[in-house]
Write an enzyme that holds these catalytic residues in place. Structure first.
Site, PDB file in Angstrom:
ATOM      1  N   VAL A  31      -4.332  -5.662  -3.960  1.00 17.77           N
ATOM      2  CA  VAL A  31      -5.398  -4.664  -3.871  1.00 17.77           C
ATOM      3  C   VAL A  31      -5.536  -5.350  -5.408  1.00 17.77           C
ATOM      4  O   VAL A  31      -6.513  -4.746  -6.199  1.00 17.77           O
ATOM      5  CB  VAL A  31      -3.759  -3.644  -3.884  1.00 17.77           C
ATOM      6  CG1 VAL A  31      -4.482  -2.629  -4.873  1.00 17.77           C
ATOM      7  CG2 VAL A  31      -3.233  -2.760  -2.378  1.00 17.77           C
ATOM      8  N   GLY A  32      -4.372  -6.013  -6.543  1.00 19.70           N
ATOM      9  CA  GLY A  32      -4.437  -6.461  -7.639  1.00 19.70           C
ATOM     10  C   GLY A  32      -5.825  -7.216  -7.576  1.00 19.70           C
ATOM     11  O   GLY A  32      -6.176  -7.085  -9.180  1.00 19.70           O
TER      12      GLY A  32
ATOM     13  N   ARG B 145      11.455   2.662   5.707  1.00 20.64           N
ATOM     14  CA  ARG B 145      10.885   3.531   4.736  1.00 20.64           C
ATOM     15  C   ARG B 145      11.766   3.820   3.476  1.00 20.64           C
ATOM     16  O   ARG B 145      11.549   3.037   2.011  1.00 20.64           O
ATOM     17  CB  ARG B 145      11.097   4.985   4.327  1.00 20.64           C
ATOM     18  CG  ARG B 145       9.880   5.440   3.280  1.00 20.64           C
ATOM     19  CD  ARG B 145      10.450   6.877   3.780  1.00 20.64           C
ATOM     20  NE  ARG B 145      11.687   7.306   3.890  1.00 20.64           N
ATOM     21  CZ  ARG B 145      11.828   8.833   3.952  1.00 20.64           C
ATOM     22  NH1 ARG B 145      11.237   9.931   3.927  1.00 20.64           N
ATOM     23  NH2 ARG B 145      13.339   9.158   3.342  1.00 20.64           N
TER      24      ARG B 145
ATOM     25  N   ASN C 293       3.950   1.302  -3.631  1.00 17.41           N
ATOM     26  CA  ASN C 293       4.263   2.461  -3.021  1.00 17.41           C
ATOM     27  C   ASN C 293       5.776   2.203  -2.875  1.00 17.41           C
ATOM     28  O   ASN C 293       5.802   1.165  -2.811  1.00 17.41           O
ATOM     29  CB  ASN C 293       3.401   2.299  -1.510  1.00 17.41           C
ATOM     30  CG  ASN C 293       2.000   2.752  -1.135  1.00 17.41           C
ATOM     31  OD1 ASN C 293       1.976   4.014  -2.004  1.00 17.41           O
ATOM     32  ND2 ASN C 293       1.188   2.704  -0.680  1.00 17.41           N
TER      33      ASN C 293
ATOM     34  N   ASP D 158      -7.576   8.733  -1.129  1.00 16.68           N
ATOM     35  CA  ASP D 158      -7.200   9.610   0.171  1.00 16.68           C
ATOM     36  C   ASP D 158      -8.323  10.438   0.616  1.00 16.68           C
ATOM     37  O   ASP D 158      -8.833  10.858   1.229  1.00 16.68           O
ATOM     38  CB  ASP D 158      -5.813  10.969   0.425  1.00 16.68           C
ATOM     39  CG  ASP D 158      -4.930   9.506   0.567  1.00 16.68           C
ATOM     40  OD1 ASP D 158      -4.896   8.786   1.546  1.00 16.68           O
ATOM     41  OD2 ASP D 158      -3.260  10.076  -0.591  1.00 16.68           O
TER      42      ASP D 158
ATOM     43  N   ARG E 152     -11.272   8.571   1.719  1.00 18.98           N
ATOM     44  CA  ARG E 152     -11.432   8.471   2.989  1.00 18.98           C
ATOM     45  C   ARG E 152     -11.724   9.333   3.837  1.00 18.98           C
ATOM     46  O   ARG E 152     -12.792   9.063   4.785  1.00 18.98           O
ATOM     47  CB  ARG E 152      -9.947   8.246   3.443  1.00 18.98           C
ATOM     48  CG  ARG E 152      -9.249   6.634   2.839  1.00 18.98           C
ATOM     49  CD  ARG E 152      -8.276   6.054   4.012  1.00 18.98           C
ATOM     50  NE  ARG E 152      -7.778   4.866   3.078  1.00 18.98           N
ATOM     51  CZ  ARG E 152      -6.168   4.305   3.465  1.00 18.98           C
ATOM     52  NH1 ARG E 152      -5.457   4.995   3.267  1.00 18.98           N
ATOM     53  NH2 ARG E 152      -6.575   2.747   2.814  1.00 18.98           N
TER      54      ARG E 152
ATOM     55  N   HIS F 218       1.066  10.372  -1.236  1.00 17.86           N
ATOM     56  CA  HIS F 218      -0.148  10.205  -0.930  1.00 17.86           C
ATOM     57  C   HIS F 218       0.242   9.959   1.105  1.00 17.86           C
ATOM     58  O   HIS F 218       1.602  10.096   1.366  1.00 17.86           O
ATOM     59  CB  HIS F 218       0.351   8.758  -1.215  1.00 17.86           C
ATOM     60  CG  HIS F 218      -0.643   7.630  -0.689  1.00 17.86           C
ATOM     61  ND1 HIS F 218      -1.886   8.033  -0.480  1.00 17.86           N
ATOM     62  CD2 HIS F 218      -0.416   5.554  -0.539  1.00 17.86           C
ATOM     63  CE1 HIS F 218      -1.808   6.569  -0.399  1.00 17.86           C
ATOM     64  NE2 HIS F 218      -1.416   5.337  -0.151  1.00 17.86           N
TER      65      HIS F 218
HETATM   66  N1  LIG Z   1      -0.937   3.945  -3.467  1.00 17.47           N
HETATM   67  C1  LIG Z   1      -1.830   3.394  -2.854  1.00 17.47           C
HETATM   68  O1  LIG Z   1      -2.924   4.421  -2.143  1.00 17.47           O
HETATM   69  C2  LIG Z   1      -2.334   2.222  -2.584  1.00 17.47           C
HETATM   70  C3  LIG Z   1      -2.963   1.586  -1.507  1.00 17.47           C
HETATM   71  C4  LIG Z   1      -2.389  -0.053  -1.248  1.00 17.47           C
HETATM   72  C5  LIG Z   1      -1.431  -0.646  -1.704  1.00 17.47           C
HETATM   73  N2  LIG Z   1      -0.288   0.038  -2.157  1.00 17.47           N
HETATM   74  C6  LIG Z   1       0.641  -0.563  -2.650  1.00 17.47           C
HETATM   75  O2  LIG Z   1       0.639  -1.829  -2.945  1.00 17.47           O
HETATM   76  C7  LIG Z   1       1.338  -2.631  -3.271  1.00 17.47           C
HETATM   77  C8  LIG Z   1       0.777  -3.471  -3.227  1.00 17.47           C
HETATM   78  O3  LIG Z   1      -0.250  -4.277  -2.143  1.00 17.47           O
HETATM   79  P1  LIG Z   1      -1.006  -5.288  -1.196  1.00 17.47           P
HETATM   80  O4  LIG Z   1      -1.241  -5.713  -0.458  1.00 17.47           O
HETATM   81  O5  LIG Z   1      -1.472  -5.851  -2.931  1.00 17.47           O
HETATM   82  O6  LIG Z   1       0.452  -5.864  -1.472  1.00 17.47           O
HETATM   83  P2  LIG Z   1       0.350  -7.951  -2.074  1.00 17.47           P
HETATM   84  O7  LIG Z   1       1.336  -8.889  -1.302  1.00 17.47           O
HETATM   85  O8  LIG Z   1      -1.347  -8.117  -1.255  1.00 17.47           O
HETATM   86  O9  LIG Z   1       0.214  -8.403  -2.898  1.00 17.47           O
HETATM   87  C9  LIG Z   1       1.695  -8.141  -4.478  1.00 17.47           C
HETATM   88  C10 LIG Z   1       1.843  -8.672  -4.872  1.00 17.47           C
HETATM   89  O10 LIG Z   1       2.745  -8.417  -6.022  1.00 17.47           O
HETATM   90  C11 LIG Z   1       3.244  -9.766  -6.524  1.00 17.47           C
HETATM   91  N3  LIG Z   1       4.820  -9.635  -6.710  1.00 17.47           N
HETATM   92  C12 LIG Z   1       6.039  -9.651  -6.387  1.00 17.47           C
HETATM   93  N4  LIG Z   1       7.161  -9.359  -7.628  1.00 17.47           N
HETATM   94  C13 LIG Z   1       6.672  -9.437  -8.205  1.00 17.47           C
HETATM   95  C14 LIG Z   1       6.817  -8.659  -9.590  1.00 17.47           C
HETATM   96  N5  LIG Z   1       8.309  -9.083  -9.804  1.00 17.47           N
HETATM   97  N6  LIG Z   1       5.884  -9.289 -10.793  1.00 17.47           N
HETATM   98  C15 LIG Z   1       4.861  -9.696 -10.875  1.00 17.47           C
HETATM   99  N7  LIG Z   1       4.179  -9.571  -9.602  1.00 17.47           N
HETATM  100  C16 LIG Z   1       5.242 -10.001  -8.589  1.00 17.47           C
HETATM  101  C17 LIG Z   1       3.200 -10.486  -4.903  1.00 17.47           C
HETATM  102  O11 LIG Z   1       4.093 -12.080  -5.402  1.00 17.47           O
HETATM  103  C18 LIG Z   1       1.954 -10.667  -4.550  1.00 17.47           C
HETATM  104  O12 LIG Z   1       1.161 -10.811  -4.784  1.00 17.47           O
HETATM  105  C19 LIG Z   1       2.190  -2.035  -1.886  1.00 17.47           C
HETATM  106  O13 LIG Z   1       3.189  -1.448  -2.584  1.00 17.47           O
HETATM  107  C20 LIG Z   1       1.833  -1.344  -1.266  1.00 17.47           C
HETATM  108  O14 LIG Z   1       1.968  -0.276  -0.439  1.00 17.47           O
HETATM  109  C21 LIG Z   1      -0.684   1.248  -2.301  1.00 17.47           C
END
Ligand SMILES: NC(=O)c1ccc[n+]([C@@H]2O[C@H](COP(=O)([O-])OP(=O)(O)OC[C@H]3O[C@@H](n4cnc5c(N)ncnc54)[C@H](O)[C@@H]3O)[C@@H](O)[C@H]2O)c1
Length: 308
Positions: free
Chosen positions: A13-14, A88, A120, A148, A151, A175
């Site tokens: 996501v980032g 969860r 999340n 949401d 979608r 969500h």
């Molecule tokens: N709000 C929403 O609608 C929504 C949608 C999609 C994903 N998400 C959430 O977003 C989050 C990220 O998802 P993703 O698919 O990118 O996961 P991902 O595993 O691809 O990436 C997460 C990143 O966070 C990094 N990380 C972990 N601990 C850290 C810390 N202390 N400092 C800095 N970085 C750190 C990890 O190294 C990893 O690169 C998850 O919690 C996911 O559930 C939320």
């Protein structure tokens, strides 16, 4: 002065959020992660794409929060996505710990920033971030409703074979499972979808939207959705940096609105340069209010588990 956005967490996501933000030339982007090398590699790769995209956004990957100094917006995507078989509460506790690690460091260097929380369980993580940073509620926003509703819009447009541009959708609440869609305020070129689709079809599209995240996890198996979530982040970033005053569904800290007090819940807000500039309250039917209350109760339960 060019705008600066920090994205904490350079996973799916980032990094994809950084991609959208840079390719739309909304701001310079700093990608930061706990893993060494990954943000640097992805950041450099994105920087090298900019001449092709004809964009002057600078992108930097780092492990050092000093590089994030004076960001206008900090997007928090750090955390683990829920894996198959994971409870969860495990997800909640792990990501809460990660939040504790990142929020303090990020705001130390960007004390005037606006936080967009993505990790999340979304509403609980936004609540945790809000408490940790001490910012006013205008400056801590959770991303969920934009995803949401996107979608829902995609499914409505596909079903009716119309342009996605014609479709608006209105969702409230938490969500995923506890999302509260409002079909009477969801429209195609201004026509409520209740005039165009029967109740059964609407319910099917709503259910698919509620399960939207799970549908993608089922295909990907080892990860969760990230293109649409990160596009949603970019839309929120754009609304703030361009002071667009756009009405978008976001998780906001409610203080009495919709009868809910002291909790992050998804509601329509006006996003502009100050962050959440207004919470839009509409009159709900008793059934909609009950669904929203149920959604708020689910958030309350989660924040209770992490002692907030
Ligand atoms: N709000 C929403 O609608 C929504 C949608 C999609 C994903 N998400 C959430 O977003 C989050 C990220 O998802 P993703 O698919 O990118 O996961 P991902 O595993 O691809 O990436 C997460 C990143 O966070 C990094 N990380 C972990 N601990 C850290 C810390 N202390 N400092 C800095 N970085 C750190 C990890 O190294 C990893 O690169 C998850 O919690 C996911 O559930 C939320």
């Amino acid at each position: 002065m060019r705008k600066k956005v920090t994205v904490v967490g350079s996973g799916n996501v980032g990094a994809t959020a950084a991609h959208w933000i840079a390719s739309k030339e909304l701001a310079d982007v700093v990608l930061i992660d706990i893993i060494e090398g990954v943000p640097q590699g992805k950041g450099l790769d994105l920087l090298e794409a900019m001449p092709i995209e004809k964009r002057d956004s600078h992108v930097l990957g780092t492990n050092d929060y000093a590089d994030t100094a004076n960001s206008d917006i900090v997007v928090i995507t750090a955390g683990i996505p829920r894996k198959l078989g994971m409870s969860r509460d495990d997800l909640l506790n792990t990501n809460h710990k990660i939040m504790k690690d990142v929020v303090g460091k990020a705001i130390e260097f960007s004390p005037h920033s606006i936080l967009i929380v993505v990790s999340n369980p979304l509403d609980a993580m936004a609540q945790a971030a809000h408490k940790m940073c001490g910012f006013s509620r205008e400056r801590v926003i959770g991303m969920a409703g934009v995803l949401d509703s996107a979608r829902f819009r995609a499914f409505i447009a596909e079903h009716l074979d119309v342009s996605v541009e014609n479709v608006t959708a209105f969702v409230l609440g938490g969500h995923g499972d506890t999302m509260v869609p409002l079909p009477r305020y969801s429209t195609v070129a201004g026509i409520p979808i209740t005039e165009l689709l029967d109740a059964q079809t609407i319910e099917k599209l709503v259910q698919r939207t509620r399960d939207g995240g799970a549908e993608i996890v089922k295909y990907l198996k080892t990860g969760s959705a990230y293109y649409a979530p990160s596009a949603a982040v970019a839309e929120m970033v754009e609304a703030i940096l361009k002071d667009k005053k756009k009405i978008l569904p976001c998780a906001a800290y409610l203080q009495g609105e919709y009868g809910i007090n002291g909790l992050f819940v998804g509601v329509p807000v006006k996003l502009g340069a100050k962050g959440i500039e207004q919470i839009i309250e509409i009159k709900l039917t008793p059934q909609e209010q009950e669904q929203l209350n149920r959604s708020a109760a689910a958030v309350k339960e989660l924040v209770g588990v992490i002692g907030l």
